[in-house]
Each structure stands twice: as C-alpha cells, then as structure tokens.
Scaffold this motif. Structure first.
Motif, short mmCIF file in Angstrom:
data_model
loop_
_atom_site.label_atom_id
_atom_site.label_comp_id
_atom_site.label_asym_id
_atom_site.label_seq_id
_atom_site.Cartn_x
_atom_site.Cartn_y
_atom_site.Cartn_z
N PRO A 197 0.81 -1.23 0.00
CA PRO A 197 0.00 0.00 0.00
C PRO A 197 0.84 1.27 0.00
O PRO A 197 0.53 2.23 -0.72
N ALA A 198 1.91 1.30 0.77
CA ALA A 198 2.75 2.50 0.82
C ALA A 198 3.43 2.77 -0.51
O ALA A 198 3.60 3.93 -0.91
N ASP A 199 3.81 1.70 -1.22
CA ASP A 199 4.44 1.88 -2.52
C ASP A 199 3.45 2.45 -3.53
O ASP A 199 3.79 3.32 -4.34
N LEU A 200 2.22 1.95 -3.49
CA LEU A 200 1.20 2.46 -4.40
C LEU A 200 0.91 3.93 -4.14
O LEU A 200 0.70 4.71 -5.06
N ASP A 201 0.88 4.30 -2.87
CA ASP A 201 0.59 5.70 -2.52
C ASP A 201 1.61 6.65 -3.12
O ASP A 201 1.31 7.82 -3.38
N ALA A 202 2.83 6.15 -3.35
CA ALA A 202 3.90 7.01 -3.85
C ALA A 202 3.90 7.11 -5.38
O ALA A 202 4.64 7.91 -5.94
N ILE A 203 3.07 6.31 -6.05
CA ILE A 203 3.05 6.28 -7.51
C ILE A 203 1.88 7.12 -8.03
O ILE A 203 0.72 6.88 -7.68
N ARG A 204 2.19 8.08 -8.89
CA ARG A 204 1.15 8.91 -9.50
C ARG A 204 1.10 8.63 -11.00
O ARG A 204 2.09 8.82 -11.70
N VAL A 205 -0.06 8.20 -11.45
CA VAL A 205 -0.27 7.95 -12.87
C VAL A 205 -1.44 8.81 -13.34
O VAL A 205 -2.54 8.73 -12.79
N ALA A 206 -1.20 9.63 -14.34
CA ALA A 206 -2.24 10.53 -14.85
C ALA A 206 -3.04 9.86 -15.95
O ALA A 206 -2.53 8.98 -16.66
N HIS A 226 4.44 13.22 -12.13
CA HIS A 226 3.88 11.88 -12.24
C HIS A 226 4.92 10.90 -12.74
O HIS A 226 5.91 11.28 -13.38
N GLN A 227 4.66 9.61 -12.48
CA GLN A 227 5.58 8.55 -12.92
C GLN A 227 5.06 7.81 -14.15
O GLN A 227 5.76 6.96 -14.70
N GLY A 228 3.84 8.09 -14.56
CA GLY A 228 3.28 7.41 -15.73
C GLY A 228 2.07 8.15 -16.24
O GLY A 228 1.50 9.02 -15.56
N LEU A 229 1.65 7.81 -17.47
CA LEU A 229 0.52 8.47 -18.11
C LEU A 229 -0.26 7.47 -18.96
O LEU A 229 0.34 6.64 -19.64
N VAL A 230 -1.57 7.55 -18.88
CA VAL A 230 -2.46 6.81 -19.78
C VAL A 230 -3.18 7.83 -20.64
O VAL A 230 -3.77 8.79 -20.13
N VAL A 231 -3.13 7.63 -21.96
CA VAL A 231 -3.79 8.51 -22.91
C VAL A 231 -5.03 7.81 -23.45
O VAL A 231 -4.93 6.70 -23.99
N ALA A 232 -6.19 8.43 -23.28
CA ALA A 232 -7.42 7.92 -23.86
C ALA A 232 -7.65 8.65 -25.17
O ALA A 232 -8.13 9.79 -25.20
N LEU A 286 5.03 5.05 -27.33
CA LEU A 286 3.89 4.81 -26.47
C LEU A 286 3.62 3.31 -26.38
O LEU A 286 3.94 2.54 -27.29
N ILE A 287 3.04 2.87 -25.28
CA ILE A 287 2.78 1.45 -25.03
C ILE A 287 1.37 1.10 -25.49
O ILE A 287 0.41 1.82 -25.23
N ASP A 288 1.25 -0.02 -26.17
CA ASP A 288 -0.03 -0.49 -26.69
C ASP A 288 -0.91 -0.97 -25.54
O ASP A 288 -0.61 -1.95 -24.87
N GLY A 289 -2.05 -0.28 -25.30
CA GLY A 289 -2.98 -0.68 -24.25
C GLY A 289 -3.97 -1.74 -24.67
O GLY A 289 -4.74 -2.24 -23.83
N GLY A 290 -3.98 -2.10 -25.96
CA GLY A 290 -4.84 -3.17 -26.44
C GLY A 290 -6.31 -2.95 -26.13
O GLY A 290 -6.87 -1.89 -26.40
N PHE A 291 -6.94 -3.97 -25.55
CA PHE A 291 -8.36 -3.91 -25.23
C PHE A 291 -8.64 -3.26 -23.87
O PHE A 291 -9.81 -3.14 -23.49
N LEU A 292 -7.63 -2.88 -23.15
CA LEU A 292 -7.87 -2.26 -21.85
C LEU A 292 -8.49 -0.88 -22.02
O LEU A 292 -8.03 -0.07 -22.82
N ASP A 293 -9.54 -0.61 -21.24
CA ASP A 293 -10.07 0.75 -21.23
C ASP A 293 -9.12 1.63 -20.43
O ASP A 293 -8.24 1.14 -19.70
N PRO A 294 -9.24 2.95 -20.54
CA PRO A 294 -8.28 3.85 -19.87
C PRO A 294 -8.21 3.67 -18.36
O PRO A 294 -7.14 3.79 -17.77
N TYR A 295 -9.35 3.38 -17.73
CA TYR A 295 -9.38 3.27 -16.27
C TYR A 295 -8.61 2.05 -15.79
O TYR A 295 -7.85 2.10 -14.82
N LYS A 296 -8.81 0.94 -16.47
CA LYS A 296 -8.09 -0.27 -16.08
C LYS A 296 -6.61 -0.17 -16.43
O LYS A 296 -5.74 -0.66 -15.70
N ALA A 297 -6.30 0.48 -17.54
CA ALA A 297 -4.90 0.67 -17.91
C ALA A 297 -4.17 1.48 -16.84
O ALA A 297 -3.01 1.21 -16.52
N ARG A 298 -4.85 2.47 -16.29
CA ARG A 298 -4.23 3.27 -15.23
C ARG A 298 -3.98 2.43 -13.98
O ARG A 298 -2.92 2.52 -13.35
#
Length: 319
Positions: A197-206, A226-232, A286-298
């Motif tokens: 949980p503490a590790d997740l709290d430190a990760i920001r993905v937009a 931020h440490q990562g980004l998902v583009v919809a 950019l990384i191929d998100g395939g069939f994942l919707d933006p929320y699950k990809a994040r």
C-alpha cells in the motif's frame, strides 16, 4: 464451509443517515440461509466508492487471503459502484487464489422501491461458494449476471443494469439458485511483484482524455509530477497532430500507455499512419494498451510501477 463477506459501504448499505452493517445486509436477504454456507462478516471502514483507494483495497485483499487460508470457500465484497470496475480489476491483478473473489453493490438504496442490493448480495454469495466459479479470479456479480473483472464496465449512472462487458458480455448467469458459467476465459498472469500500500501511494499515474481541438496544455510539466501516463485517444488510438511532440517527449521520460476513449474495442496498430495515428504514436514509444479501457490501464500501470514488473509483458496480454 463459509463465505467471507467484507462490507465497504456504498449505496447497498445507505439508509437515511445510518450505515447498514453486514449483519443488517444479510438479514435483509431472503433465502441466504438456504445457500448452505455460513457467511462470516467483517465490516470494513465505511467509505464511499469515490473515496476508496488502491491501498485500502490491498488491505481488503490481504484480509480476504487470510480468510481463505482459514477455510473460506470464497469471498464477497460489497462496495459503492462508482469505482467498482477499477477495484475489481485491481483485485484481479493481485488475487492469487483459486477461490472466487466476488464484488457487488447496488444502484438503489434500501429506502427506495425495488432495492437491488439483497438480490445482488444473494447472487454474489452463491457465486462465491460455487465450484464453477473457481480459478476465474475477481468477478463482478450484478443483476444475476457474472462478469470477469478485466472486461466489466459501469455504463449507466442510474440503471440497475449498469454493469456490462462490452467486448464479450457476461461469462455466466444465475438461473434460479444455480450458478451457470457459460465460458471460462483464460486467467491471465497478474502482477508478479508484491504491491505494498505505501508503494502504491507514492506512484502517481495521470489519465488524459483527448478531445477535439485539444491543445495539450495540461500535458506540460507532467513528467515532473507523475511517474506514468495513460492517454485515452480517439477511436483506435488517435490524437491531434499538435499533441504528438509532447507525447513523444513524455514517452522518453516515463511510460505512456495508449488506449481508446470509446469504451469498447482495441486500439489499432497499423491501420492509420498519419501523424497522431496509432501507428505513429506506437513508433514514438507509447505502449499499446490493447483492449484495456483507460481506467483499467491506469490501475495496471500504477501497480506495475509499484512492483517493478515488466510493462511490455503485462500490457502485451491485453493486445
């Protein structure tokens, strides 16, 4: 044998100004005692789904794992529906057991005519103790339908039929008192590392949703916070050409996952090749998100960054 029930609040447990406990919820379910499995209740901190965190869900997963180790045949979690599709996918990534982990809730609270909570809870308990539901990971059970966590979406703000799986449909149904699993999707590899949980709290993905005539101003400086980004993106993964230089620069500094904002289907890989097309963006890193919707990809990207798992391998399962 028993089913472990964890209650997290949400519409299913809201009545006036008082929160219903797990004992209140189960007492209101006709036929629950006839399922043949005792329900062992753990009331977790009441919180609206809008305020649920990934860290809190990892705590629930840990408690659920202990319940399974103590002999529970399955797990049920009741929560608010607003973020249920995200929490279910998170659980699916980290749940290592064959026992079902079932999430459910309600769209109508107990003070309204026709509340759906009791029926959803009864169906969820039946699925949780069914041998047919083993080895399917996390499941969402709503309106007598069984959905795999990696596909399910909330698609309506008020309808009791809000949860659907646009790409595949439900994998099973409740028929009278029987659990019928009609198809058994291959269970994918989840996150391999241990997500604390503490590790997740430190990760920001937009999450950035592309819109018409988008100038990309909100993307500036993102790599500093931020440490990562998902583009919809549009359609199969398109963005305005004006955004391409900024996205290429971001992809050189942190993982940027390309998804579709449409709500169903996959992004493309080589159908279009103009600047800002899916082919162009993937060529730029950019990384191929395939069939994942933006929320699950994040959700997935955040977990992967917290565990140092291989991003290409993890996202490659959804292409």
């Amino acid at each position: 044998m028993s089913v472990a029930l964890f209650t997290l609040g949400g519409t299913i447990s809201v009545t006036g100004g008082r929160r219903l406990t797990g004992a209140d919820l189960t007492a209101a379910v006709p036929g629950l005692s006839e399922v043949g499995h005792a329900v062992e209740i753990q009331d977790v901190e009441a919180v609206s789904s809008a305020n649920l965190t990934a860290a809190k869900m990892l705590e629930v997963v840990d408690a659920a794992s202990k319940a399974v180790a103590a002999g529970a045949t399955g797990v049920v979690v009741t929560q608010g529906t607003d973020t249920l599709e995200e929490t279910a996918f998170l659980v699916d990534q980290v749940w290592p057991h064959p026992q079902p982990f079932v999430l459910t809730g309600a769209m109508r609270n107990p003070t309204l005519a026709g509340p759906d909570g009791p029926a959803n809870l009864l169906a969820a308990v039946r699925v949780a103790c069914s041998p047919a539901a083993r080895d399917l990971g996390a499941l969402v059970v709503f309106k007598d339908e069984i959905h795999a966590a990696r596909w399910v979406r909330k698609t309506h703000s008020m309808s009791t039929a809000t949860f659907v799986s646009p790409n595949v449909g439900p994998i099973g149904h409740l028929v009278e008192d029987r659990v019928s699993v009609l198809t058994r999707p291959l269970r994918l590899d989840g996150v391999q590392g241990s997500a604390e949980p503490a590790d997740l709290d430190a990760i920001r993905v937009a999450l950035y949703t592309v819109t018409m005539d988008d100038d990309g101003l909100l993307l500036r400086g993102l790599a500093d916070t931020h440490q990562g980004l998902v583009v919809a993106g549009f359609g199969v993964g398109h963005v305005p050409a004006a955004l391409v230089p900024g996205l290429e620069e971001l992809a050189a500094r942190m993982p940027v996952v390309l998804t579709s904002r449409t709500g169903a289907g996959s992004i493309g890989r080589s159908t279009y090749k103009s600047p800002g097309s899916e082919f162009d963006l993937l060529q730029r890193g950019l990384i191929d998100g395939g069939f994942l919707d933006p929320y699950k990809a994040r959700v997935l990207l955040r977990l992967l960054l917290a565990t140092d798992d291989d991003l290409a391998t993890a996202f490659g399962q959804y292409v």
